[in-house]
Scaffold this motif. Structure first.
Motif, PDB file in Angstrom:
ATOM      1  N   ARG A  50     -24.357  37.946  38.253  1.00 26.30           N
ATOM      2  CA  ARG A  50     -23.117  37.738  37.278  1.00 26.30           C
ATOM      3  C   ARG A  50     -21.392  37.493  37.782  1.00 26.30           C
ATOM      4  O   ARG A  50     -21.382  36.813  36.615  1.00 26.30           O
ATOM      5  N   LEU A  51     -21.306  37.208  39.507  1.00 28.11           N
ATOM      6  CA  LEU A  51     -19.947  36.473  39.846  1.00 28.11           C
ATOM      7  C   LEU A  51     -20.777  35.289  38.550  1.00 28.11           C
ATOM      8  O   LEU A  51     -19.136  33.938  38.673  1.00 28.11           O
ATOM      9  N   VAL A  52     -21.822  34.420  39.112  1.00 28.47           N
ATOM     10  CA  VAL A  52     -21.656  33.158  38.813  1.00 28.47           C
ATOM     11  C   VAL A  52     -22.067  33.225  36.916  1.00 28.47           C
ATOM     12  O   VAL A  52     -21.590  31.996  36.394  1.00 28.47           O
ATOM     13  N   THR A  53     -22.701  34.013  36.185  1.00 24.57           N
ATOM     14  CA  THR A  53     -22.621  34.106  35.123  1.00 24.57           C
ATOM     15  C   THR A  53     -21.370  35.082  34.059  1.00 24.57           C
ATOM     16  O   THR A  53     -20.778  33.953  33.149  1.00 24.57           O
ATOM     17  N   LEU A  54     -20.352  35.494  35.194  1.00 24.46           N
ATOM     18  CA  LEU A  54     -19.750  35.594  34.251  1.00 24.46           C
ATOM     19  C   LEU A  54     -18.152  35.808  34.955  1.00 24.46           C
ATOM     20  O   LEU A  54     -17.074  35.354  34.252  1.00 24.46           O
ATOM     21  N   GLY A  55     -18.361  35.228  36.282  1.00 22.48           N
ATOM     22  CA  GLY A  55     -16.825  35.556  36.961  1.00 22.48           C
ATOM     23  C   GLY A  55     -16.433  33.632  36.803  1.00 22.48           C
ATOM     24  O   GLY A  55     -15.345  33.677  37.129  1.00 22.48           O
ATOM     25  N   VAL A  56     -17.216  33.059  36.360  1.00 22.21           N
ATOM     26  CA  VAL A  56     -16.583  31.215  37.197  1.00 22.21           C
ATOM     27  C   VAL A  56     -16.782  31.271  35.462  1.00 22.21           C
ATOM     28  O   VAL A  56     -15.624  30.623  35.630  1.00 22.21           O
ATOM     29  N   PRO A  57     -16.617  31.416  34.547  1.00 21.97           N
ATOM     30  CA  PRO A  57     -16.791  31.167  32.843  1.00 21.97           C
ATOM     31  C   PRO A  57     -15.303  31.936  32.890  1.00 21.97           C
ATOM     32  O   PRO A  57     -14.606  31.470  32.770  1.00 21.97           O
ATOM     33  N   TYR A  58     -14.996  33.629  33.508  1.00 27.25           N
ATOM     34  CA  TYR A  58     -13.451  34.181  33.583  1.00 27.25           C
ATOM     35  C   TYR A  58     -12.775  32.847  34.148  1.00 27.25           C
ATOM     36  O   TYR A  58     -11.480  33.234  34.134  1.00 27.25           O
ATOM     37  N   LEU A  59     -13.369  32.387  35.485  1.00 29.34           N
ATOM     38  CA  LEU A  59     -11.634  32.183  36.021  1.00 29.34           C
ATOM     39  C   LEU A  59     -11.477  30.582  36.326  1.00 29.34           C
ATOM     40  O   LEU A  59      -9.999  29.938  35.800  1.00 29.34           O
ATOM     41  N   LEU A  60     -12.356  30.359  34.969  1.00 31.12           N
ATOM     42  CA  LEU A  60     -12.752  28.386  35.160  1.00 31.12           C
ATOM     43  C   LEU A  60     -11.072  28.890  33.814  1.00 31.12           C
ATOM     44  O   LEU A  60     -10.521  28.227  33.928  1.00 31.12           O
ATOM     45  N   TRP A  61     -12.069  30.178  32.582  1.00 29.11           N
ATOM     46  CA  TRP A  61     -10.903  29.964  31.329  1.00 29.11           C
ATOM     47  C   TRP A  61      -9.374  30.168  31.537  1.00 29.11           C
ATOM     48  O   TRP A  61      -8.506  29.670  31.324  1.00 29.11           O
ATOM     49  N   ASN A  62      -9.157  31.364  32.728  1.00 32.53           N
ATOM     50  CA  ASN A  62      -7.937  31.958  33.583  1.00 32.53           C
ATOM     51  C   ASN A  62      -7.267  30.516  34.225  1.00 32.53           C
ATOM     52  O   ASN A  62      -5.286  30.384  33.296  1.00 32.53           O
ATOM     53  N   LEU A  63      -8.313  29.669  34.512  1.00 34.90           N
ATOM     54  CA  LEU A  63      -7.085  28.630  35.397  1.00 34.90           C
ATOM     55  C   LEU A  63      -6.484  27.476  34.550  1.00 34.90           C
ATOM     56  O   LEU A  63      -5.541  26.691  34.719  1.00 34.90           O
ATOM     57  N   ILE A  64      -7.374  27.070  33.338  1.00 37.15           N
ATOM     58  CA  ILE A  64      -7.031  26.107  32.044  1.00 37.15           C
ATOM     59  C   ILE A  64      -5.893  26.911  31.683  1.00 37.15           C
ATOM     60  O   ILE A  64      -5.230  25.868  31.176  1.00 37.15           O
ATOM     61  N   TYR A  65      -6.058  28.012  31.279  1.00 38.64           N
ATOM     62  CA  TYR A  65      -5.066  28.824  30.777  1.00 38.64           C
ATOM     63  C   TYR A  65      -3.627  28.383  31.516  1.00 38.64           C
ATOM     64  O   TYR A  65      -2.079  27.975  30.984  1.00 38.64           O
ATOM     65  N   TYR A  66      -3.822  28.900  33.044  1.00 35.75           N
ATOM     66  CA  TYR A  66      -2.370  29.077  33.631  1.00 35.75           C
ATOM     67  C   TYR A  66      -2.019  27.277  33.623  1.00 35.75           C
ATOM     68  O   TYR A  66      -0.875  26.910  33.842  1.00 35.75           O
ATOM     69  N   GLY A  67      -2.886  26.185  33.612  1.00 34.28           N
ATOM     70  CA  GLY A  67      -2.680  24.668  33.442  1.00 34.28           C
ATOM     71  C   GLY A  67      -2.042  24.585  32.648  1.00 34.28           C
ATOM     72  O   GLY A  67      -0.416  23.869  32.530  1.00 34.28           O
ATOM     73  N   PHE A  68      -2.017  24.970  31.247  1.00 36.08           N
ATOM     74  CA  PHE A  68      -1.661  24.617  30.153  1.00 36.08           C
ATOM     75  C   PHE A  68       0.253  25.476  30.570  1.00 36.08           C
ATOM     76  O   PHE A  68       1.263  24.920  29.750  1.00 36.08           O
ATOM     77  N   LYS A  69      -0.182  26.615  31.028  1.00 36.33           N
ATOM     78  CA  LYS A  69       1.148  27.097  30.817  1.00 36.33           C
ATOM     79  C   LYS A  69       2.290  26.177  31.933  1.00 36.33           C
ATOM     80  O   LYS A  69       4.103  26.407  31.289  1.00 36.33           O
ATOM     81  N   ILE A  70       1.843  25.757  32.962  1.00 35.26           N
ATOM     82  CA  ILE A  70       2.495  25.091  34.229  1.00 35.26           C
ATOM     83  C   ILE A  70       2.508  23.891  33.392  1.00 35.26           C
ATOM     84  O   ILE A  70       4.336  23.226  33.791  1.00 35.26           O
ATOM     85  N   THR A  71       1.862  23.096  32.712  1.00 29.96           N
ATOM     86  CA  THR A  71       2.781  21.806  32.031  1.00 29.96           C
ATOM     87  C   THR A  71       3.122  21.743  31.061  1.00 29.96           C
ATOM     88  O   THR A  71       4.201  21.084  30.926  1.00 29.96           O
ATOM     89  N   THR A  72       3.353  22.525  30.143  1.00 30.62           N
ATOM     90  CA  THR A  72       4.157  23.032  28.746  1.00 30.62           C
ATOM     91  C   THR A  72       5.608  23.213  29.066  1.00 30.62           C
ATOM     92  O   THR A  72       6.368  22.966  28.850  1.00 30.62           O
ATOM     93  N   GLY A  73       5.952  23.845  30.682  1.00 33.35           N
ATOM     94  CA  GLY A  73       7.684  24.078  31.276  1.00 33.35           C
ATOM     95  C   GLY A  73       8.025  25.185  30.596  1.00 33.35           C
ATOM     96  O   GLY A  73       8.927  25.481  30.753  1.00 33.35           O
ATOM     97  N   LYS A  74       7.515  25.923  29.503  1.00 31.37           N
ATOM     98  CA  LYS A  74       8.067  26.731  28.319  1.00 31.37           C
ATOM     99  C   LYS A  74       8.287  28.054  29.071  1.00 31.37           C
ATOM    100  O   LYS A  74       9.033  28.810  29.050  1.00 31.37           O
ATOM    101  N   TYR A  75       7.111  28.328  29.925  1.00 27.37           N
ATOM    102  CA  TYR A  75       7.078  29.779  30.738  1.00 27.37           C
ATOM    103  C   TYR A  75       7.288  29.098  32.057  1.00 27.37           C
ATOM    104  O   TYR A  75       6.997  28.179  32.919  1.00 27.37           O
ATOM    105  N   GLY A  76       8.242  30.092  32.978  1.00 29.82           N
ATOM    106  CA  GLY A  76       8.470  30.620  34.301  1.00 29.82           C
ATOM    107  C   GLY A  76       6.723  31.024  34.824  1.00 29.82           C
ATOM    108  O   GLY A  76       6.011  31.511  34.909  1.00 29.82           O
ATOM    109  N   PHE A  77       6.566  30.239  36.520  1.00 31.53           N
ATOM    110  CA  PHE A  77       5.288  30.685  37.122  1.00 31.53           C
ATOM    111  C   PHE A  77       5.511  31.354  37.992  1.00 31.53           C
ATOM    112  O   PHE A  77       6.579  30.922  39.230  1.00 31.53           O
ATOM    113  N   ASP A  78       5.163  32.667  37.700  1.00 36.96           N
ATOM    114  CA  ASP A  78       5.147  33.385  38.905  1.00 36.96           C
ATOM    115  C   ASP A  78       3.603  33.868  39.772  1.00 36.96           C
ATOM    116  O   ASP A  78       2.541  34.254  39.106  1.00 36.96           O
TER     117      ASP A  78
END
Length: 170
Positions: A50-78
């Motif tokens: 389950r870590l491979v089938t569910l955990g990897v997509p979960y982390l990947l998409w959340n990291l992509i979200y944070y990548g967009f969040k950081i690059t746009t500069g609209k939001y502070g990053f904590d």
């Protein structure tokens, strides 16, 4: 009908199906004796899968979200906030990519799978457990826990129903 009724059934059915496929075929193995060693071996392999089938997509998409969040500069990053959302340590909040809250819950329930199996492996005790969960959910008993998505009776009930059926109780 399609957007209202069917869409509202998607997540509950995902929980039921996830619980079912998690333990499918395990009921016969548990009845052969040596419950705890078999349960631990099964649980360890289930978590890895389950870590491979569910955990990897979960982390990947959340990291992509944070990548967009950081690059746009609209939001502070904590960084601490990011870590708690990615790992799911703060169960009051949805994950960074909020659409994946159900993956976080399923992963948590997989980590708790031995408890589900032990409670639901006996036909009568399992049925009583599901009835108690149904009562708590429908009556609002323990309502403050509903703000913790992980402890919401409805999701535990759906996942537990899948586990119960998957163990061979029909």
């Amino acid at each position: 009908f399609g957007t209202d009724t069917l869409a509202r059934l998607a997540v509950p059915w995902f929980f039921v199906i996830s619980g079912f496929f998690l333990v499918r075929g395990l009921g016969g193995e548990l009845n052969d004796g040596g419950l705890m060693p078999r349960l631990f071996g099964w649980w360890r392999s289930s978590i890895a899968k389950r870590l491979v089938t569910l955990g990897v997509p979960y982390l990947l998409w959340n990291l992509i979200y944070y990548g967009f969040k950081i690059t746009t500069g609209k939001y502070g990053f904590d960084g601490w906030h990011c870590l708690t959302q990615l790992t799911g340590c703060d169960f009051h909040e949805v994950p960074a990519c909020g659409q994946f809250w159900y993956l976080r819950n399923i992963l948590f329930y997989v980590f708790c799978a031995p408890v589900f199996v032990l409670l639901l492996s006996h036909r009568i005790v399992g049925l009583a457990t599901l009835l108690i969960l149904s009562f708590c959910w429908l009556s609002g008993v323990g309502y403050p826990f509903r703000y913790l998505q992980i402890a919401d009776y409805s999701y535990i009930l759906y996942f537990g129903t899948g586990v119960y059926i998957g163990l061979g109780h029909r």
